[in-house]
Each structure stands twice: as C-alpha cells, then as structure tokens.
Design an enzyme around this catalytic site. Structure first.
Site, PDB file in Angstrom:
ATOM      1  CB  ILE A 130       0.485   5.716   6.755  1.00 24.42           C
ATOM      2  CG1 ILE A 130      -0.424   6.669   7.535  1.00 24.42           C
ATOM      3  CG2 ILE A 130       1.626   5.229   7.644  1.00 24.42           C
ATOM      4  CD1 ILE A 130      -1.178   6.016   8.681  1.00 24.42           C
ATOM      5  N   GLY A 131       1.573   4.629   3.932  1.00 29.87           N
ATOM      6  CA  GLY A 131       2.483   3.762   3.190  1.00 29.87           C
ATOM      7  C   GLY A 131       3.397   4.554   2.278  1.00 29.87           C
ATOM      8  CE1 TYR A 177      -8.783  -0.720   9.801  1.00 30.72           C
ATOM      9  CE2 TYR A 177      -9.279   0.029  12.031  1.00 30.72           C
ATOM     10  CZ  TYR A 177      -8.453   0.023  10.925  1.00 30.72           C
ATOM     11  OH  TYR A 177      -7.275   0.737  10.946  1.00 30.72           O
ATOM     12  N   GLY A 223       0.812  -1.213   0.000  1.00 30.33           N
ATOM     13  CA  GLY A 223       0.000   0.000   0.000  1.00 30.33           C
ATOM     14  C   GLY A 223       0.844   1.259   0.000  1.00 30.33           C
TER      15      GLY A 223
END
Length: 416
Positions: free
Chosen positions: A132-133, A286, A127
């Site tokens: 953030i990746g 999640y 990702g």
C-alpha cells in the site's frame, strides 16, 4: 432562490440546459440556457460551490478581449470556457466536518488524484517500497509530488523508484533510510530530512508489521508496538518544525483497533510493550498498536489545532494482499485465500491518498476514515484520557532511550 429539483441518480448532475461556470475568484455559478438566467446555487442541491488550488499541469487561464475567462490546454492544444477544476469543486460548508461522500471502496488512489497537480508538494511515505505504501507513493509521484521513500531497505526502495520511473521518467522520488526498530534511526532520518528540505506537506505514516513472533528491538521495546506506533510518534514530533498550516499527517490504522484489550485502567508500559513471550500474542499486539495509532492521531489533532496542521487516521482495507502477512505461513495462506475478495493495492491506497490530498478535507482534523468516508472508530479510541496517558507514556519511553533532550535536539542543532 433556486428551485430544488427532484433527485436524480447523481445529485451533482445538472438538469438539461444548465451549465457550470466559474468567476475569477473561484466562485461557481450556474447558467440556464433555456431561460437565459444565472444563479449561485446548484439547481438540484441548492448548495454553493467553490473551486480552489492550482490549474492542472499544462493548463493556463486567459482573458479574451471582451473580458471573458477561458482556459488553454497546452498539452492537447485546445481552449474551453469550462474551468478544468470544476470536477473538483467543493460545496461551501456550514461546518468543517460537513462533507458528502464522493468515493467508495472501489475507488483507486489514481482516481482520487485525477486532474490534480501536486507539483511543489513534498511528501514522506514510510514503508513506501512495497504494498500500500508503494501505491500511495507512486500515485503521488505520478501527479508531480516530490516523494521521500522512508524505508529500512534502501536498495529495495531504490528498485521501487526505478519501477515508477519506467512510467514517469521525471518522477521526483528519493530514498532516506528509516529503520523503525531504532529510535536513533528515526532521529537521524528527521535530522537529514530537515537539512535537505525546508517544508513537508504530507506525512503518511504507512509502515507496519503484523503477526511477528515475540521480539524486542535494540531499544528494548516489543517490536510491533515500536514499529507501528512508538517510532512513528517520535518521527512526527521531530518533523513538527517542517510542517505548517495546511500540512497533513495521515496515520494508517486498521479496523483491528476495535479488538484491542487496552483500557484506561490497564494501560501501562508493560501492557503496551510486554517484556516476555508469556505476556504476548501477536494478533493482540497488532490490535493494540492500531488502537494506539488512532489515539495518537486524535490527540495530535487536538494539540496541533492552533497550528492548522490536519491529522487524520484511516483503515485501508481488510486483509489486502501485501507483505504484512510474511511472518507466519498460516497468515500467508489466509491472505492468499481471501485475495480475490479484497481490495487491490491501488484501492487500498485510495483512503491514504484521499486523506493526504482531498480538497474536501481542508481544515478537517481528528477524524477516522474508511473507504474514503468518515466513520466512527471504537469508543476507547475516542477516550481523551486514554489518548493523553498514551501520549505521556510514549514520551517517557522515548526519553528512557534517547535522553531528556530527545525532542529538542533538532532545534538545538539548527541554532548552532
């Protein structure tokens, strides 16, 4: 014995007239210019320190005619007797998990890496094309690391790499397609990576989805569970031959794991991956997947302890402004509302980069981090029986799709 002086605002700050120096083997010693004395322990903390790793890019160690060590900064054309790695000197530990917090929630990923040279290191970031990746991958690439963008959308990943190369034209980044909706795609990615690269130093399992309506992947599993946990589990085990002593696996989890409803008595394939919308709530899916992340990291650390591969999990930050909320307008609105009060993407990437690169964490495994500091995860995430059952169920679910040879096919191909 060193005198322990009163605390200052920073324990690491040296008192007046003191100077840090290093020996040829990396040991740190302290010079008192007032008394002309030397000692091995820090005058405030009483601790010994060591420097390790390569010198920053552009630096060279030399020895003068009278035998003194000095350092040449070829980029700025200057010399110094101060080892540039002293800023990252680490205290000798009585226990591997004995370390002090040096960073916090305001620290950025690039600050974590200040002065570090990662040339020759290879990292995979899932990702990596966004959020953030992307900041994790960009920070590693800025410091010389070869970064593989493991992404579903190859074009978007290539666009992300081009943005990095605007600032770092010689950045070593490439794309390999990885669709976490498909276990076959995971196997293809791992096989291709193994052909192209001999080793892997950092595996950052960053990709994730949140708030997705009920859907099943082509493999027949609930999408949030497969993308956030099952495919990452499979990817890691397939990449095991490329990992070696000193390699690190970083599992991006979340504080949401504390609100999971998975227990030792309820865990099963149907609770992990419900097969109908009647059994599904996106938020709980999640939460459960994030608990699976920590359970997996903890069990993997235990199983790979003898290999000296370090495995840690982390929480990047609360409601960071990323594409994570893209599946429902309410979540997009909520994330936009709290954006001024949450971490920036660079701050959110800091703990991932810390777990992947910090010298402090050499030989440290099986822990959970938040704000670049060890913290205690939930009680269920520390249940060894629960982690073992999850592992066995995950293997079974993968073999149901990929067959009994699911975890050995790469080795078999190599033997041929």
């Amino acid at each position: 014995m060193a005198a322990i002086l009163p605390d200052s605002d920073s324990e690491d700050e040296l008192p007046p007239a003191w100077e840090e120096r290093t020996t040829s083997d990396g040991s740190v010693y302290y010079v008192n210019h007032s008394t002309h004395g030397t000692q091995w322990t820090h005058p405030r903390t009483g601790k010994k320190k060591m420097v390790s790793g390569e010198l920053p890019f552009g630096w060279e160690k030399s020895i003068s005619e009278d035998g003194k060590i000095f350092y040449v900064d070829h980029i700025n054309r200057r010399t110094t007797y101060t080892d540039p790695r002293l800023a990252f000197a680490t205290e000798e530990k009585e226990h591997p998990h004995d370390f002090r917090q040096r960073f916090d929630g305001s620290t950025t990923a690039l600050q974590i890496l200040h002065g570090r040279d990662l040339t020759g290191k290879v990292a995979i970031v899932t990702g990596a094309n966004t959020g953030i990746g992307y900041e994790t991958a960009r920070s590693l690439a800025f410091h010389g690391c070869t970064v593989i963008f493991a992404c579903r959308d190859v074009d978007k990943a290539q666009d992300a790499i081009e943005k990095i190369k605007v600032d770092r034209p010689h950045a070593k980044c490439s794309v390999l397609e990885l669709n976490l909706n498909s276990l076959l795609s995971v196997k293809t990615f791992a096989t291709t990576f193994k052909i192209q690269h001999r080793k892997l130093d950092m595996l950052v399992l960053n990709a994730g989805i949140f708030g997705l309506p009920f859907t099943l992947t082509p493999d027949g599993y609930e999408t949030t569970f497969q993308v956030n946990h099952l495919s990452h589990f499979y990817l890691t085990l397939l990449l095991e031959p490329t990992l070696s002593a000193g390699s690190r696996v970083v599992v991006v989890s979340s504080e949401s794991h504390r609100f999971s409803n998975i227990t030792g008595s309820s865990i099963s394939q149907s609770t992990l991956s419900p097969n109908s919308a009647n059994q599904y709530w996106s938020m709980m899916a999640y939460n459960n997947s994030k608990l699976c992340n920590i359970l997996f990291a903890t069990e993997l650390a235990r199983r790979w302890e003898s290999k000296e591969i370090c495995v840690n999990s982390l929480h990047p930050g609360n409601m960071v402004s990323t594409d994570l909320s893209r599946y429902w307008w309410f979540y997009r609105l909520l994330f936009a509302f709290v954006r001024p009060f949450t971490k920036s993407l660079q701050q959110a990437a800091a703990t991932s980069v810390y777990c992947a690169t910090a010298i402090d964490l050499e030989n440290v495994s099986g822990l959970y981090f938040n704000n670049c500091c060890r913290c205690e995860p939930s009680a269920p995430s520390q249940d060894p029986d629960l982690s073992r059952v999850l592992w066995e169920l995950s293997e079974q679910m993968i073999e149901n799709v990929m067959g009994k040879g699911a975890f050995t096919i790469i080795q078999e191909q190599e033997e041929k």
